[in-house]
Design an enzyme around this catalytic site. Structure first.
Site, PDB file in Angstrom:
ATOM      1  N   LYS A 141      -6.175 -13.339   0.716  1.00  0.00           N
ATOM      2  CA  LYS A 141      -5.481 -14.616   0.502  1.00  0.00           C
ATOM      3  C   LYS A 141      -6.092 -15.075  -0.919  1.00  0.00           C
ATOM      4  O   LYS A 141      -6.752 -15.645  -1.376  1.00  0.00           O
ATOM      5  CB  LYS A 141      -6.278 -15.619   1.697  1.00  0.00           C
ATOM      6  CG  LYS A 141      -5.307 -16.591   2.228  1.00  0.00           C
ATOM      7  CD  LYS A 141      -4.730 -17.673   0.812  1.00  0.00           C
ATOM      8  CE  LYS A 141      -5.556 -18.681   0.468  1.00  0.00           C
ATOM      9  NZ  LYS A 141      -5.147 -19.402  -0.520  1.00  0.00           N
TER      10      LYS A 141
ATOM     11  N   GLU B  43     -19.176 -16.199  -3.781  1.00  0.00           N
ATOM     12  CA  GLU B  43     -19.279 -16.178  -5.214  1.00  0.00           C
ATOM     13  C   GLU B  43     -18.772 -17.658  -5.738  1.00  0.00           C
ATOM     14  O   GLU B  43     -17.463 -17.820  -5.786  1.00  0.00           O
ATOM     15  CB  GLU B  43     -18.448 -15.047  -5.908  1.00  0.00           C
ATOM     16  CG  GLU B  43     -18.770 -13.761  -5.680  1.00  0.00           C
ATOM     17  CD  GLU B  43     -20.334 -13.449  -6.207  1.00  0.00           C
ATOM     18  OE1 GLU B  43     -20.666 -14.100  -7.053  1.00  0.00           O
ATOM     19  OE2 GLU B  43     -20.777 -12.261  -5.796  1.00  0.00           O
TER      20      GLU B  43
ATOM     21  N   CYS C 181     -16.292 -18.986 -14.331  1.00  0.00           N
ATOM     22  CA  CYS C 181     -17.317 -19.257 -13.422  1.00  0.00           C
ATOM     23  C   CYS C 181     -18.672 -19.132 -14.388  1.00  0.00           C
ATOM     24  O   CYS C 181     -19.562 -20.049 -14.259  1.00  0.00           O
ATOM     25  CB  CYS C 181     -17.443 -18.849 -12.295  1.00  0.00           C
ATOM     26  SG  CYS C 181     -17.515 -16.948 -12.220  1.00  0.00           S
TER      27      CYS C 181
ATOM     28  N   GLU D  31     -20.010 -29.306 -12.463  1.00  0.00           N
ATOM     29  CA  GLU D  31     -19.291 -28.106 -12.973  1.00  0.00           C
ATOM     30  C   GLU D  31     -17.754 -28.904 -13.341  1.00  0.00           C
ATOM     31  O   GLU D  31     -17.207 -29.446 -12.652  1.00  0.00           O
ATOM     32  CB  GLU D  31     -18.871 -27.018 -12.004  1.00  0.00           C
ATOM     33  CG  GLU D  31     -17.977 -26.044 -12.670  1.00  0.00           C
ATOM     34  CD  GLU D  31     -17.503 -24.933 -11.511  1.00  0.00           C
ATOM     35  OE1 GLU D  31     -17.253 -25.098 -10.130  1.00  0.00           O
ATOM     36  OE2 GLU D  31     -17.774 -23.726 -11.647  1.00  0.00           O
TER      37      GLU D  31
END
Ligand code: NAD
Length: 501
Positions: A194, A269, A303, A404
């Site tokens: 997906k 993750e 990331c 973030e």
């Protein structure tokens, strides 16, 4: 000429799009066939650089997810029963066929994400092929693990887990999907992918490649769609045995909650807020270049990006000035131009989020040293553009220094001594990565080990060896992927103890 329809409900498979100008309707790939989704909702795929629509992605339904999981389940016994060398042969064939489409991968990824074509070639296209080759080689090298006892021998058998849900984000689309597909099927699992609904094009290309090489039907399936309609039902499906998810921490929380009651094997993750720690004894030229790259690669949408730069007091002013100078010479512009350093951000929603953080930084007492504004190249007025931005003067406790942002925004902070550097670096809910810049390698290792992260680089950043463990601690995730850690995650280790006569 009318484009051919792939089925009654009228999707046009992209490979048959006659002139490349019309919007392309993507299909799911289930049980070895490109098939239309069961609903009638679509999402436009927009080029971040121009805002133009260049495809439509189906918003699949739980019914489509169910079909894909059933196809994977039906294929798994035969696929799992193949010898490892037979499965490795398939990984080789996929790698070869992907390599033949290297330039297509780079160009689709650049259009889909807004990243510079040079980056899409060197990182996305390169790694997507390399991931299949790497896991093929690693599996070829696997040796039977045996533990002898005085009166018995233990044999460790690695069995497939079963059916995997592989869910990926938009920043490194095929790079991250191939990183999961290769070890998953290499270990005998069948999977349902997906990909992000924002960047579906190279996942579609991978399905074309898989179809072209003739991989047995059902081994790899793909369901397009968003998190609510496709992602969540996939994770919740009772026939899914493992979930490998890469994406945001908030989504990871939902994925973990949904997977937990049925004890699905889980790898997460997630997000990061990584520090680049610059000591006074660093080699200044290479450190400035390395820390700029760590802060802004892929418009800061990696990331692992070092979005907080911690600089030792005695060199702070010099480093800051050189850092800002280096940021200001980066070329922001047309992603298809070979000389472009930074392209567009993924979406208008995302750019709003990034802008919101820049406004917040001002409220939190930060000073903008450069950037902070949209910088729209001529001819790209409808794209998502943001100048690389550097902010100083924020408290390490501020929201902009701890949350973030995932964009081209870097905050600078002063520190005095190792302990303070480590304390600032660890002052966040995240724990993914970091980098330490010093000519004292003992200190480099000492400071690295004190960081609460899964990965640290000393005097470099994103220098990847695919054999090493990859993953985060704290709210950056659970588990490790990479090398033997991936093989371990995508298999169940079973011990057989045979008593001697
Ligand atoms: P996201 O969490 O919004 O989406 C990731 C994927 O999850 C997409 O395919 C999305 O459709 C799907 N999804 C959304 N809701 C879901 C649900 N409830 N259940 C199941 N699936 C769902 O993340 P994003 O915005 O696409 O990506 C950016 C984030 O990914 C950043 O936080 C970044 O740090 C992180 N990221 C982490 C790594 C890593 O290796 N740690 C790598 C790349 C990106």
């Amino acid at each position: 000429m009318e484009p051919e329809k792939c089925c009654e409900s009228g999707c046009i498979p992209c490979e048959r799009d006659p002139d490349g100008k019309e919007p392309i309707d993507l299909c799911n790939y289930i049980g070895g066939e490109f098939v239309c989704h069961s609903g009638n909702e679509w999402k436009n795929v927009l080029e971040p650089a121009t805002g133009h629509r260049f495809a439509r992605v189906p918003l699949s339904t739980p019914h489509d997810v169910d079909s894909a999981v059933k196809a994977a389940r039906a294929a798994q016994p035969a696929w799992g029963a193949l010898s490892q060398s037979e499965r490795v042969g398939w990984l080789d064939r996929i790698a070869d066929a992907l390599e033949a489409r290297y330039e297509d991968i780079a160009s689709l990824e650049s259009r889909d994400t807004g990243k510079p074509i040079s980056l899409a070639r060197a990182v996305d296209a390169h790694r997507s092929v390399a991931n299949f080759r790497f896991f093929a080689d690693l599996l070829r090298e696997q040796e039977q693990e045996i533990f002898e006892m005085p009166d018995a021998t233990n044999f460790v058998v690695h069995k497939p887990v079963g059916i995997g849900a592989l869910i990926t984000p938009w920043n490194l689309p095929l790079y991250l999907l191939s990183w999961k597909v290769a070890p998953a099927i290499g270990m005998g699992n069948c999977v349902v992918c997906k990909p992000s609904e924002l960047t579906p094009m190279t996942a579609n290309l991978l399905m074309q490649v898989i179809d072209d090489v003739g991989l047995p039907a059902g081994v790899v399936n793909l369901v397009h769609g968003d998190g609510v309609g496709a992602g969540a039902p996939l994770v919740a499906n009772s026939d899914i045995d493992l979930v490998s998810f890469t994406g945001g921490t908030d989504t990871g929380e939902k994925v973990a909650a949904s997977a937990a009651p049925s004890f699905k094997k889980l790898s997460l993750e997630l997000g990061g807020k990584n520090a680049s720690i610059v000591f006074a004894d660093c080699e200044m030229d290479s450190t400035v270049a390395g820390v700029v790259r760590a802060g802004f690669l892929n418009q800061g949408q990696v990331c692992l990006c070092g979005s907080r730069v911690l600089v030792e007091d005695s060199i702070y002013d010099e480093f800051r000035d050189r850092f800002v100078d280096a940021v200001e010479v980066m070329r922001v512009g047309d992603p298809s131009d070979e000389d472009t350093d930074l392209g567009a951000l993924i979406s208008s929603e995302h750019i709003e989020k990034v802008r919101g953080y820049i406004e917040l930084a001002k409220e939190e007492g930060g000073s903008l040293l450069t950037g902070g504004l949209p910088c729209v190249p001529t001819g790209f007025e409808h794209g998502n553009w943001m100048a690389p931005t550097v902010i100083e003067g924020l408290s390490p406790d501020s929201r902009c220094s701890t949350e973030e942002i995932f964009g081209p925004v870097v905050t600078l902070h002063r520190f005095s001594g190792e302990d303070e550097a480590v304390a600032i670096a660890n002052n966040t809910r995240y724990g993914l990565a970091g980098s330490v810049w010093t000519s004292d390698l003992e200190r480099g290792k000492r400071v690295s080990e004190a960081l609460e992260t899964g990965m640290v680089w000393v005097n470099t950043w994103l220098h990847r060896d695919l054999r090493v463990p990859f993953g985060g601690v704290k709210d950056s995730g659970i588990g490790r992927e990479g090398g033997r850690w991936s093989l371990g995650f995508f298999s169940e280790a079973m011990n057989v103890c045979v008593k001697h006569d």
